[in-house]
Design an enzyme around this catalytic site. Structure first.
Site, PDB file in Angstrom:
ATOM      1  N   HIS A 106       0.829  -1.187   0.000  1.00  0.00           N
ATOM      2  CA  HIS A 106       0.000   0.000   0.000  1.00  0.00           C
ATOM      3  C   HIS A 106       0.876   1.255   0.000  1.00  0.00           C
ATOM      4  O   HIS A 106       1.797   1.359   0.802  1.00  0.00           O
ATOM      5  CB  HIS A 106      -0.885  -0.010   1.256  1.00  0.00           C
ATOM      6  CG  HIS A 106      -2.008   0.956   1.178  1.00  0.00           C
ATOM      7  ND1 HIS A 106      -1.807   2.300   1.349  1.00  0.00           N
ATOM      8  CD2 HIS A 106      -3.315   0.789   0.928  1.00  0.00           C
ATOM      9  CE1 HIS A 106      -2.978   2.909   1.203  1.00  0.00           C
ATOM     10  NE2 HIS A 106      -3.908   2.014   0.953  1.00  0.00           N
ATOM     11  N   TYR A 150      -8.114  10.428   4.516  1.00  0.00           N
ATOM     12  CA  TYR A 150      -8.127  11.341   5.653  1.00  0.00           C
ATOM     13  C   TYR A 150      -9.059  12.500   5.287  1.00  0.00           C
ATOM     14  O   TYR A 150      -8.763  13.250   4.348  1.00  0.00           O
ATOM     15  CB  TYR A 150      -6.729  11.911   5.923  1.00  0.00           C
ATOM     16  CG  TYR A 150      -5.707  10.888   6.392  1.00  0.00           C
ATOM     17  CD1 TYR A 150      -5.853  10.239   7.606  1.00  0.00           C
ATOM     18  CD2 TYR A 150      -4.578  10.615   5.622  1.00  0.00           C
ATOM     19  CE1 TYR A 150      -4.906   9.322   8.050  1.00  0.00           C
ATOM     20  CE2 TYR A 150      -3.619   9.708   6.063  1.00  0.00           C
ATOM     21  CZ  TYR A 150      -3.789   9.065   7.271  1.00  0.00           C
ATOM     22  OH  TYR A 150      -2.846   8.163   7.710  1.00  0.00           O
ATOM     23  N   PRO A 200      -2.957   6.586  17.291  1.00  0.00           N
ATOM     24  CA  PRO A 200      -2.845   5.784  16.070  1.00  0.00           C
ATOM     25  C   PRO A 200      -2.917   6.597  14.776  1.00  0.00           C
ATOM     26  O   PRO A 200      -2.968   6.013  13.700  1.00  0.00           O
ATOM     27  CB  PRO A 200      -4.017   4.805  16.175  1.00  0.00           C
ATOM     28  CG  PRO A 200      -4.979   5.435  17.095  1.00  0.00           C
ATOM     29  CD  PRO A 200      -4.231   6.367  17.992  1.00  0.00           C
ATOM     30  N   LYS A 205       2.089   3.951  14.056  1.00  0.00           N
ATOM     31  CA  LYS A 205       3.487   3.670  14.418  1.00  0.00           C
ATOM     32  C   LYS A 205       3.645   2.620  15.518  1.00  0.00           C
ATOM     33  O   LYS A 205       4.715   2.029  15.659  1.00  0.00           O
ATOM     34  CB  LYS A 205       4.164   4.957  14.929  1.00  0.00           C
ATOM     35  CG  LYS A 205       4.231   6.085  13.928  1.00  0.00           C
ATOM     36  CD  LYS A 205       5.263   5.816  12.884  1.00  0.00           C
ATOM     37  CE  LYS A 205       5.377   6.956  11.897  1.00  0.00           C
ATOM     38  NZ  LYS A 205       5.760   6.514  10.559  1.00  0.00           N
ATOM     39  N   TYR A 260       6.136   9.018   7.155  1.00  0.00           N
ATOM     40  CA  TYR A 260       4.893   8.246   7.212  1.00  0.00           C
ATOM     41  C   TYR A 260       5.169   6.738   7.232  1.00  0.00           C
ATOM     42  O   TYR A 260       4.500   5.982   7.939  1.00  0.00           O
ATOM     43  CB  TYR A 260       4.038   8.619   5.995  1.00  0.00           C
ATOM     44  CG  TYR A 260       2.602   8.167   6.037  1.00  0.00           C
ATOM     45  CD1 TYR A 260       1.760   8.513   7.087  1.00  0.00           C
ATOM     46  CD2 TYR A 260       2.067   7.412   4.994  1.00  0.00           C
ATOM     47  CE1 TYR A 260       0.436   8.116   7.105  1.00  0.00           C
ATOM     48  CE2 TYR A 260       0.743   7.018   5.002  1.00  0.00           C
ATOM     49  CZ  TYR A 260      -0.066   7.365   6.066  1.00  0.00           C
ATOM     50  OH  TYR A 260      -1.376   6.969   6.082  1.00  0.00           O
TER      51      TYR A 260
HETATM   52  P1  RFL Z   1      -0.172  -5.147  22.961  1.00  0.00           P
HETATM   53  O1  RFL Z   1      -0.447  -5.555  21.548  1.00  0.00           O
HETATM   54  O2  RFL Z   1      -1.150  -4.312  23.661  1.00  0.00           O
HETATM   55  O3  RFL Z   1       0.085  -6.483  23.786  1.00  0.00           O
HETATM   56  C1  RFL Z   1       0.228  -6.434  25.179  1.00  0.00           C
HETATM   57  C2  RFL Z   1      -0.201  -7.775  25.726  1.00  0.00           C
HETATM   58  O4  RFL Z   1       0.001  -7.771  27.133  1.00  0.00           O
HETATM   59  C3  RFL Z   1      -1.101  -8.426  27.763  1.00  0.00           C
HETATM   60  N1  RFL Z   1      -1.136  -7.972  29.156  1.00  0.00           N
HETATM   61  C4  RFL Z   1      -0.715  -8.715  30.180  1.00  0.00           C
HETATM   62  N2  RFL Z   1      -0.222  -9.965  30.224  1.00  0.00           N
HETATM   63  C5  RFL Z   1       0.139 -10.466  31.449  1.00  0.00           C
HETATM   64  N3  RFL Z   1      -0.007  -9.729  32.610  1.00  0.00           N
HETATM   65  C6  RFL Z   1      -0.504  -8.471  32.599  1.00  0.00           C
HETATM   66  N4  RFL Z   1      -0.639  -7.777  33.725  1.00  0.00           N
HETATM   67  C7  RFL Z   1      -0.880  -7.913  31.341  1.00  0.00           C
HETATM   68  N5  RFL Z   1      -1.409  -6.712  30.963  1.00  0.00           N
HETATM   69  C8  RFL Z   1      -1.544  -6.776  29.631  1.00  0.00           C
HETATM   70  C9  RFL Z   1      -2.296  -8.019  26.905  1.00  0.00           C
HETATM   71  O5  RFL Z   1      -3.379  -8.923  27.054  1.00  0.00           O
HETATM   72  C10 RFL Z   1      -1.691  -8.054  25.507  1.00  0.00           C
HETATM   73  O6  RFL Z   1      -1.838  -9.310  24.912  1.00  0.00           O
HETATM   74  O7  RFL Z   1       1.232  -4.389  23.086  1.00  0.00           O
HETATM   75  P2  RFL Z   1       2.557  -4.416  22.175  1.00  0.00           P
HETATM   76  O8  RFL Z   1       3.034  -5.825  21.947  1.00  0.00           O
HETATM   77  O9  RFL Z   1       3.439  -3.430  22.801  1.00  0.00           O
HETATM   78  O10 RFL Z   1       2.085  -3.909  20.724  1.00  0.00           O
HETATM   79  C11 RFL Z   1       1.641  -2.579  20.557  1.00  0.00           C
HETATM   80  C12 RFL Z   1       0.570  -2.536  19.452  1.00  0.00           C
HETATM   81  O11 RFL Z   1      -0.452  -3.471  19.766  1.00  0.00           O
HETATM   82  C13 RFL Z   1      -0.018  -1.125  19.311  1.00  0.00           C
HETATM   83  O12 RFL Z   1       0.997  -0.154  19.400  1.00  0.00           O
HETATM   84  C14 RFL Z   1      -0.716  -0.953  17.942  1.00  0.00           C
HETATM   85  O13 RFL Z   1      -1.889  -1.744  17.886  1.00  0.00           O
HETATM   86  C15 RFL Z   1      -1.059   0.531  17.709  1.00  0.00           C
HETATM   87  N6  RFL Z   1      -1.849   0.709  16.471  1.00  0.00           N
HETATM   88  C16 RFL Z   1      -1.223   0.693  15.242  1.00  0.00           C
HETATM   89  N7  RFL Z   1       0.125   0.535  15.159  1.00  0.00           N
HETATM   90  C17 RFL Z   1       0.742   0.441  13.951  1.00  0.00           C
HETATM   91  O14 RFL Z   1       1.986   0.294  13.896  1.00  0.00           O
HETATM   92  N8  RFL Z   1       0.023   0.497  12.755  1.00  0.00           N
HETATM   93  C18 RFL Z   1      -1.347   0.652  12.762  1.00  0.00           C
HETATM   94  O15 RFL Z   1      -1.966   0.649  11.683  1.00  0.00           O
HETATM   95  C19 RFL Z   1      -2.020   0.790  14.032  1.00  0.00           C
HETATM   96  N9  RFL Z   1      -3.379   0.925  14.103  1.00  0.00           N
HETATM   97  C20 RFL Z   1      -3.244   0.832  16.548  1.00  0.00           C
HETATM   98  C21 RFL Z   1      -3.996   0.935  15.336  1.00  0.00           C
HETATM   99  C22 RFL Z   1      -3.913   0.857  17.788  1.00  0.00           C
HETATM  100  C23 RFL Z   1      -5.279   0.988  17.840  1.00  0.00           C
HETATM  101  N10 RFL Z   1      -5.939   1.011  19.110  1.00  0.00           N
HETATM  102  C24 RFL Z   1      -5.514   0.058  20.124  1.00  0.00           C
HETATM  103  C25 RFL Z   1      -6.423   2.221  19.560  1.00  0.00           C
HETATM  104  C26 RFL Z   1      -5.376   1.049  15.389  1.00  0.00           C
HETATM  105  C27 RFL Z   1      -6.036   1.081  16.638  1.00  0.00           C
HETATM  106  C28 RFL Z   1      -7.533   1.196  16.661  1.00  0.00           C
END
Ligand code: RFL
Length: 405
Positions: A83, A213, A305, A309, A402
């Site tokens: 993309h 956007y 988001p 990133k 980006y």
């Molecule tokens: P995660 O994916 O939140 O995983 C953390 C894990 O820890 C568990 N956990 C625990 N486990 C044991 N004991 C505890 N006390 C615990 N507390 C929590 C949780 O159950 C979970 O499984 O963190 P990680 O690995 O740091 O990854 C970060 C990403 O998930 C996050 O930054 C992205 O999703 C952000 N984000 C996007 N990032 C991108 O790079 N590209 C995107 O297109 C993008 N789109 C988005 C997004 C985030 C969004 N949200 C959450 C608002 C779109 C959305 C809607």
């Protein structure tokens, strides 16, 4: 290894205890296991929940290179799509940026986060990696010494104390790692952009072949492809309003208005599979370490988001941390651990800066007619967009940031 087992607390150990099985924890677990390090992942949620939690979708070239380097990108190459275009829609019309052909020529891979997590999990389990689902870390202890421990609650309610050489907090913003940092041991820089989004997953194909956007007097609206059947939409949302406040029909009508469907073509409607409200808030923990406890991913820094990133930084930090931990545990070389925080913070602040810039680009302050300051900011936003529309140098800068982490 189980050390002793009393009726109350089970005692276990691993060289590295990883908290959380998101992208950060799973990449870290795989790379540690591959390097021959004894590690375990403790994950609060069930396996099904982890594999179906829809979040990110846009993966940067750096992320794909890291996954390729470690043989983790098969699913992404097979099912993901490249993309490289985004489209801005405003009161002045619309313009497209083929960011994949600008800057350094980098494109995103669109691959839903839950699919990536499933691939990583299968890979980790295939290697024989240890993971405990439905096991919540309650606290990280003894981080002032050299033998930290983690208390965790097992699915059956019993508690376990894991002793470790190092603990990796990959458990997100509200996880146990952050909570366990002793007061005053790190600085916490938090900033609220003052904007709230309603995030939607629609059972509908994409409506345009670009990230959309839309900037409108009613507020921002966004469109991002996920899979051929599912598309993510965003609506700027009044803070405090619950996600289910509007019926589906009203949400689609409002998306039509803000995305100017009457001018630029209809949106493909479908059932809304998921809704979630979140504030565009961000923060950075500095340094990303307290003694033998290290933070990575959202536990280290939360990004709004707007610029996609978060998951990309999570993968990058996991690779840096895995290498540093492996050096420390196999060769006694702790140089990588000593520089881990500084290396990651450089990427994190750059990502925060660009995310802040995107956030200011996309959001017209509300009530701009009533407030001279708001009018001023709306005019700045319009001018920023005009520059992006017309200046090749600005477009190259945009493209580089980006797709970069
Ligand atoms: P995660 O994916 O939140 O995983 C953390 C894990 O820890 C568990 N956990 C625990 N486990 C044991 N004991 C505890 N006390 C615990 N507390 C929590 C949780 O159950 C979970 O499984 O963190 P990680 O690995 O740091 O990854 C970060 C990403 O998930 C996050 O930054 C992205 O999703 C952000 N984000 C996007 N990032 C991108 O790079 N590209 C995107 O297109 C993008 N789109 C988005 C997004 C985030 C969004 N949200 C959450 C608002 C779109 C959305 C809607």
């Amino acid at each position: 290894m189980t050390e002793s087992n009393t009726s109350r607390t089970l005692r276990e150990s691993a060289d590295v205890v990883v908290l959380g099985a998101g992208p950060a924890g799973l990449v870290l677990g795989i790379l540690l296991h591959t390097a021959g390090i004894d590690c375990v992942i403790l994950e609060r949620a069930s396996r099904t929940h982890v594999q179906t939690r829809a979040r990110a979708g846009f993966l940067a070239p750096t992320t794909v290179r890291i996954l390729d380097r470690h043989g983790l990108a098969d699913g992404l190459h097979r099912h993901g799509r490249r993309h490289g275009t985004c489209e801005f829609r405003t009161e002045d019309g619309r313009f497209r940026l083929d960011y994949g052909a600008l800057g350094h020529g980098g494109q995103h891979h669109v691959y839903p986060q839950q699919h990536l997590v499933t691939d990583l999990l299968n890979h980790y389990l295939g290697l024989g990696g240890r993971i405990r689902f439905r096991t919540e870390a309650l606290g990280v202890h003894d981080t002032d010494g050299t033998r930290p421990s983690v208390t965790a609650c097992e699915p059956d309610g019993r508690s376990t104390r894991w002793t470790a050489r190092y603990v990796a907090g990959c458990d997100g913003r509200y996880g146990a790692a952050r909570r366990s940092l002793p007061p005053g041991s790190v600085r916490h820089h938090a900033y609220d952009h003052g904007v709230t989004w309603l995030g939607l997953l629609a059972e509908a194909p994409a409506s345009l072949d670009a990230v959309g956007y839309a900037i409108h007097d009613h507020g921002f609206a966004g469109h991002m492809a996920r899979t051929p059947e599912v598309t993510r939409y965003y609506l700027q949302w009044e803070r405090g309003t619950p996600a289910d406040a509007w019926p589906e029909q009203r949400i689609w009508d409002e998306l039509d208005v803000r995305m100017r469907a009457a001018e630029h073509g209809p949106l493909r409607r479908g059932r809304l599979l998921e809704r979630g409200v979140f504030d565009l808030a961000c923060d950075v923990v500095e340094p990303l370490r307290h003694g033998p406890l290290f933070l990575a991913g959202d536990a280290a820094s939360l990004l709004a988001p707007a610029a996609a990133k978060g998951a990309n930084l999570a993968v990058l930090e996991a690779e840096i941390l895995a290498e540093a931990l492996a050096d420390a545990l196999t060769r006694g070389d702790t140089a990588g651990l000593d520089t881990y925080s500084d290396r990651c913070l450089e990427h994190i602040w750059r990502a925060q800066e660009f995310t802040g810039w995107m956030t200011r680009l996309l959001h017209a302050p509300p009530d701009r007619d009533q407030d001279a300051g708001s009018f001023f900011h709306a005019a700045l936003r319009r001018s920023r967009l005009a520059s992006l529309r017309t200046s090749r140098i600005h477009q190259d800068w945009f493209a580089e940031n980006y797709v970069g982490v």
